[in-house]
Design a protein around this motif. Structure first.
Motif, PDB file in Angstrom:
ATOM      1  N   HIS A 177       0.841  -1.204   0.000  1.00 18.81           N
ATOM      2  CA  HIS A 177       0.000   0.000   0.000  1.00 18.81           C
ATOM      3  C   HIS A 177       0.874   1.252   0.000  1.00 18.81           C
ATOM      4  O   HIS A 177       0.685   2.171  -0.818  1.00 18.81           O
ATOM      5  CB  HIS A 177      -0.906  -0.049   1.232  1.00 18.81           C
ATOM      6  CG  HIS A 177      -1.845   1.109   1.357  1.00 18.81           C
ATOM      7  ND1 HIS A 177      -2.970   1.071   2.154  1.00 18.81           N
ATOM      8  CD2 HIS A 177      -1.842   2.353   0.817  1.00 18.81           C
ATOM      9  CE1 HIS A 177      -3.609   2.229   2.078  1.00 18.81           C
ATOM     10  NE2 HIS A 177      -2.936   3.024   1.276  1.00 18.81           N
ATOM     11  N   GLN A 178       1.850   1.297   0.909  1.00 18.47           N
ATOM     12  CA  GLN A 178       2.728   2.465   1.016  1.00 18.47           C
ATOM     13  C   GLN A 178       3.599   2.645  -0.226  1.00 18.47           C
ATOM     14  O   GLN A 178       3.946   3.779  -0.581  1.00 18.47           O
ATOM     15  CB  GLN A 178       3.629   2.314   2.241  1.00 18.47           C
ATOM     16  CG  GLN A 178       2.886   2.361   3.574  1.00 18.47           C
ATOM     17  CD  GLN A 178       3.817   2.058   4.735  1.00 18.47           C
ATOM     18  OE1 GLN A 178       4.727   2.819   5.032  1.00 18.47           O
ATOM     19  NE2 GLN A 178       3.598   0.926   5.384  1.00 18.47           N
ATOM     20  N   GLU A 181       0.875   3.984  -3.150  1.00 19.42           N
ATOM     21  CA  GLU A 181      -0.006   5.119  -2.871  1.00 19.42           C
ATOM     22  C   GLU A 181       0.546   6.434  -3.410  1.00 19.42           C
ATOM     23  O   GLU A 181      -0.219   7.256  -3.942  1.00 19.42           O
ATOM     24  CB  GLU A 181      -0.274   5.229  -1.372  1.00 19.42           C
ATOM     25  CG  GLU A 181      -1.307   6.298  -1.030  1.00 19.42           C
ATOM     26  CD  GLU A 181      -1.675   6.304   0.440  1.00 19.42           C
ATOM     27  OE1 GLU A 181      -2.800   6.709   0.768  1.00 19.42           O
ATOM     28  OE2 GLU A 181      -0.829   5.888   1.265  1.00 19.42           O
ATOM     29  N   GLN A 184      -0.551   7.894  -6.877  1.00 18.14           N
ATOM     30  CA  GLN A 184      -1.858   8.547  -7.049  1.00 18.14           C
ATOM     31  C   GLN A 184      -2.475   8.166  -8.393  1.00 18.14           C
ATOM     32  O   GLN A 184      -2.957   9.010  -9.145  1.00 18.14           O
ATOM     33  CB  GLN A 184      -1.725  10.066  -6.918  1.00 18.14           C
ATOM     34  CG  GLN A 184      -1.277  10.514  -5.551  1.00 18.14           C
ATOM     35  CD  GLN A 184      -1.322  12.018  -5.358  1.00 18.14           C
ATOM     36  OE1 GLN A 184      -1.543  12.785  -6.294  1.00 18.14           O
ATOM     37  NE2 GLN A 184      -1.146  12.471  -4.135  1.00 18.14           N
ATOM     38  N   THR A 186      -5.240   5.814 -10.261  1.00 18.58           N
ATOM     39  CA  THR A 186      -6.483   5.062 -10.057  1.00 18.58           C
ATOM     40  C   THR A 186      -6.429   3.666 -10.650  1.00 18.58           C
ATOM     41  O   THR A 186      -7.214   2.795 -10.269  1.00 18.58           O
ATOM     42  CB  THR A 186      -7.664   5.846 -10.674  1.00 18.58           C
ATOM     43  OG1 THR A 186      -7.624   7.182 -10.183  1.00 18.58           O
ATOM     44  CG2 THR A 186      -8.999   5.225 -10.321  1.00 18.58           C
ATOM     45  N   THR A 188      -3.985   1.598 -10.264  1.00 17.47           N
ATOM     46  CA  THR A 188      -3.176   0.722  -9.427  1.00 17.47           C
ATOM     47  C   THR A 188      -4.024   0.256  -8.255  1.00 17.47           C
ATOM     48  O   THR A 188      -4.888   0.997  -7.762  1.00 17.47           O
ATOM     49  CB  THR A 188      -1.923   1.440  -8.893  1.00 17.47           C
ATOM     50  OG1 THR A 188      -2.320   2.568  -8.096  1.00 17.47           O
ATOM     51  CG2 THR A 188      -1.039   1.913 -10.033  1.00 17.47           C
ATOM     52  N   GLY A 189      -3.781  -0.976  -7.821  1.00 18.35           N
ATOM     53  CA  GLY A 189      -4.546  -1.491  -6.692  1.00 18.35           C
ATOM     54  C   GLY A 189      -4.052  -2.843  -6.247  1.00 18.35           C
ATOM     55  O   GLY A 189      -3.266  -3.502  -6.930  1.00 18.35           O
ATOM     56  N   PHE A 199      -6.892  -2.053  -1.710  1.00 21.22           N
ATOM     57  CA  PHE A 199      -6.534  -0.646  -1.861  1.00 21.22           C
ATOM     58  C   PHE A 199      -6.564  -0.286  -3.335  1.00 21.22           C
ATOM     59  O   PHE A 199      -6.105  -1.043  -4.188  1.00 21.22           O
ATOM     60  CB  PHE A 199      -5.122  -0.381  -1.312  1.00 21.22           C
ATOM     61  CG  PHE A 199      -4.567   0.961  -1.726  1.00 21.22           C
ATOM     62  CD1 PHE A 199      -5.039   2.124  -1.133  1.00 21.22           C
ATOM     63  CD2 PHE A 199      -3.607   1.064  -2.727  1.00 21.22           C
ATOM     64  CE1 PHE A 199      -4.547   3.365  -1.527  1.00 21.22           C
ATOM     65  CE2 PHE A 199      -3.111   2.297  -3.117  1.00 21.22           C
ATOM     66  CZ  PHE A 199      -3.586   3.457  -2.511  1.00 21.22           C
ATOM     67  N   ASP A 200      -7.118   0.892  -3.641  1.00 24.95           N
ATOM     68  CA  ASP A 200      -7.107   1.429  -4.999  1.00 24.95           C
ATOM     69  C   ASP A 200      -6.531   2.830  -4.958  1.00 24.95           C
ATOM     70  O   ASP A 200      -6.891   3.648  -4.096  1.00 24.95           O
ATOM     71  CB  ASP A 200      -8.529   1.475  -5.581  1.00 24.95           C
ATOM     72  CG  ASP A 200      -9.085   0.085  -5.820  1.00 24.95           C
ATOM     73  OD1 ASP A 200      -8.401  -0.709  -6.478  1.00 24.95           O
ATOM     74  OD2 ASP A 200     -10.201  -0.199  -5.346  1.00 24.95           O
ATOM     75  N   GLY A 201      -5.639   3.116  -5.903  1.00 25.67           N
ATOM     76  CA  GLY A 201      -5.041   4.441  -5.976  1.00 25.67           C
ATOM     77  C   GLY A 201      -6.053   5.490  -6.407  1.00 25.67           C
ATOM     78  O   GLY A 201      -7.123   5.185  -6.930  1.00 25.67           O
ATOM     79  N   TRP A 202      -5.675   6.777  -6.220  1.00 23.47           N
ATOM     80  CA  TRP A 202      -6.570   7.874  -6.588  1.00 23.47           C
ATOM     81  C   TRP A 202      -5.783   9.183  -6.615  1.00 23.47           C
ATOM     82  O   TRP A 202      -4.893   9.387  -5.781  1.00 23.47           O
ATOM     83  CB  TRP A 202      -7.722   7.993  -5.590  1.00 23.47           C
ATOM     84  CG  TRP A 202      -8.724   9.066  -5.939  1.00 23.47           C
ATOM     85  CD1 TRP A 202      -8.856  10.298  -5.365  1.00 23.47           C
ATOM     86  CD2 TRP A 202      -9.723   8.999  -6.957  1.00 23.47           C
ATOM     87  NE1 TRP A 202      -9.877  10.999  -5.955  1.00 23.47           N
ATOM     88  CE2 TRP A 202     -10.430  10.230  -6.942  1.00 23.47           C
ATOM     89  CE3 TRP A 202     -10.093   8.028  -7.886  1.00 23.47           C
ATOM     90  CZ2 TRP A 202     -11.475  10.502  -7.816  1.00 23.47           C
ATOM     91  CZ3 TRP A 202     -11.132   8.307  -8.765  1.00 23.47           C
ATOM     92  CH2 TRP A 202     -11.823   9.520  -8.718  1.00 23.47           C
TER      93      TRP A 202
END
Length: 462
Positions: A177-178, A181, A184, A186, A188-189, A199-202
């Motif tokens: 995750h780290q 992230e 940023q 979307t 990626t996950g 987790f999904d990027g944004w």
């Protein structure tokens, strides 16, 4: 003595036999091993089906599989699994094209005589091996480190020492995750079913709205601007109604979920039927507003289908390139051009305004690109789109976790891409501020009506 009639029958039977033999011989060379140009795939083709392997220079993990359709053969072999794959002839005997239904371009495959060295031994399911596959996949496939201002080697230097044989699944997930992230992105996950985490990027954007605010916004549009009720199609993802002065209003919230049991063919049929109904009386329209400010993406060709109803001439929607190198500097495949081709089915060729914003994502953004070359020009109002265009490359770890990343770039006719920043509007205008929601006002829609030459006279909902 053989009669002319019998001789003709013999010749006909011989031709049919030769035709069948040629078809069989045409399909047989497809069997064997194929390496993809980009995408990190090894494909094994047999009479029974198609098996994929997800490759990096350090790993080889079995991926999706599909059964061969016994009715297919010759120049195109069809394989069916969770999706439909079509394997067709390439420019030479040792090159094939693989097409996944619902995507806009092909994957080129090159015949190989042996499996890569990484396929000799399967990676072990331990924290260090899972980390190695995760990091290496991004290192070899991700196309946007520089654009996203992330040094992936520095990320490795920071996190790899933290992963040991004693690292627990929850700790490993937190590390992954780290790692991603900061991108940023979307597209990626990570999904870890065993520990029920994902987790999904944004890309944060002040124009982003949460679901509850979107419900209020749509209620404002429906009650104050739409004349009568919106007609709903494609499981509610496509809606159409009329605004003042015979301006049409088309809202598209996704390019997926159009049918309960998904196949791309069924989704396309549902959309085509919806567009036939929407545009059957298009002569009465003085203009059209297409609203994709809330659009969660989906299948790019469905956006192309809508664009094909809005033009009377062929033009380039966009071209696609794919990362196909394992180390720096970045290198990409040759572009594949995707065009918008007019159809004879009902459509609208007049003035169009498109409403966009940061919640316009993925296929919503490729649809936006597919309207950029349209004539007359489609005026874009609102804010930049989210900035993710690539199809999602799905990968798996030895422990069964799934992770996603983008490896493709979409380009305009002038070679411009909009990854990370999003497609900009022609008219920059924020929408649904707190004041707008309080006052039941849609500034974007009012601006669209002005551009289309229609006066704004919203109804009082009371």
């Amino acid at each position: 003595m053989v009669s002319l009639k019998n001789l003709a029958e013999v010749i006909l039977l011989s031709c049919l036999a030769i035709s069948r033999l040629s078809a069989q011989q045409g399909a047989a060379p497809a069997n064997g091993l194929w390496l993809s140009d980009g995408y990190g795939l090894l494909l094994e083709v047999s009479d029974q089906g198609l098996q994929s392997y997800e490759l990096t220079s350090v790993s080889c993990i079995a991926g999706w599989s599909a059964k061969r359709d016994p009715g297919s053969g010759g120049r195109e072999l069809v394989f069916t699994g969770n999706d439909v794959f079509r394997l067709s002839d390439g420019p030479s005997a040792d090159v094939r094209r693989l097409h996944l239904d619902g995507t806009a371009a092909d994957i080129f495959l090159h015949r190989t005589s042996q499996r890569p060295e990484a396929c000799i031994h399967a990676p072990e399911n331990n924290p260090q091996e899972n980390y190695a596959v995760f990091w290496q996949t991004f290192a070899e496939q991700y196309a946007f480190f520089d654009l996203r201002h992330v040094d992936w080697k520095s990320i490795d230097n920071k996190f790899r020492p933290r992963v040991t044989a004693a690292t627990k699944p929850e700790e490993l997930f937190a590390i992954f995750h780290q790692m991603i992230e900061p991108l940023q992105d979307t597209h990626t996950g990570i999904e870890a079913p065993e520990i029920k985490q994902e987790f999904d990027g944004w890309r944060p954007d002040p124009g982003h709205m949460e679901a509850e605010d979107w419900k209020k916004a749509e209620s404002i549009i429906d009650s104050r601007y739409v004349r009568g009720a919106l007609r709903s199609f494609c499981n509610g993802h496509v809606q159409f109604g009329m605004l003042d002065h015979s301006v049409g209003y088309l809202r598209v919230t996704a390019f997926y979920g159009y049918v309960d049991k998904y196949t791309y063919g069924d989704a396309l049929y549902a959309l085509q039927s919806a567009l036939d109904a929407i545009f059957q009386d298009s002569n009465r329209l003085t203009g059209l507003v297409v609203d994709i400010r809330l659009n969660n993406g989906g299948d790019d060709p469905l956006g192309i289908e809508i664009a094909s109803r809005l033009t009377d001439h062929k033009y380039l929607a966009y071209s696609k390139v794919t990362r196909n190198n394992l180390t720096d500097p970045l290198h990409f495949t040759d572009p594949q051009e995707i065009s918008v081709v007019p159809v004879k089915r009902p459509g609208f060729r007049g003035n169009v305004v498109l409403l966009t914003g940061p919640d316009t994502v993925s296929a919503g953004e490729t649809f936006t690109m597919a309207l950029m070359e349209r004539e007359p020009h489609v005026t874009r109002i609102g804010l930049n789109t989210q900035g993710v265009f690539s199809d999602v490359l799905i990968r798996h770890l030895p422990n069964g976790w799934r992770f996603d990343l983008p490896n493709e770039v979409y380009l305009t006719s002038g070679g411009k891409a909009f990854d990370a920043t999003g497609v900009p509007p022609d008219v920059r205008l924020p929408f649904f501020s707190r004041e707008d929601l309080r006052d039941s006002r849609d500034a974007n829609l009012e601006e669209a009506l002005k551009i289309l030459g229609a006066a704004v006279s919203p109804r009082n909902p009371n």
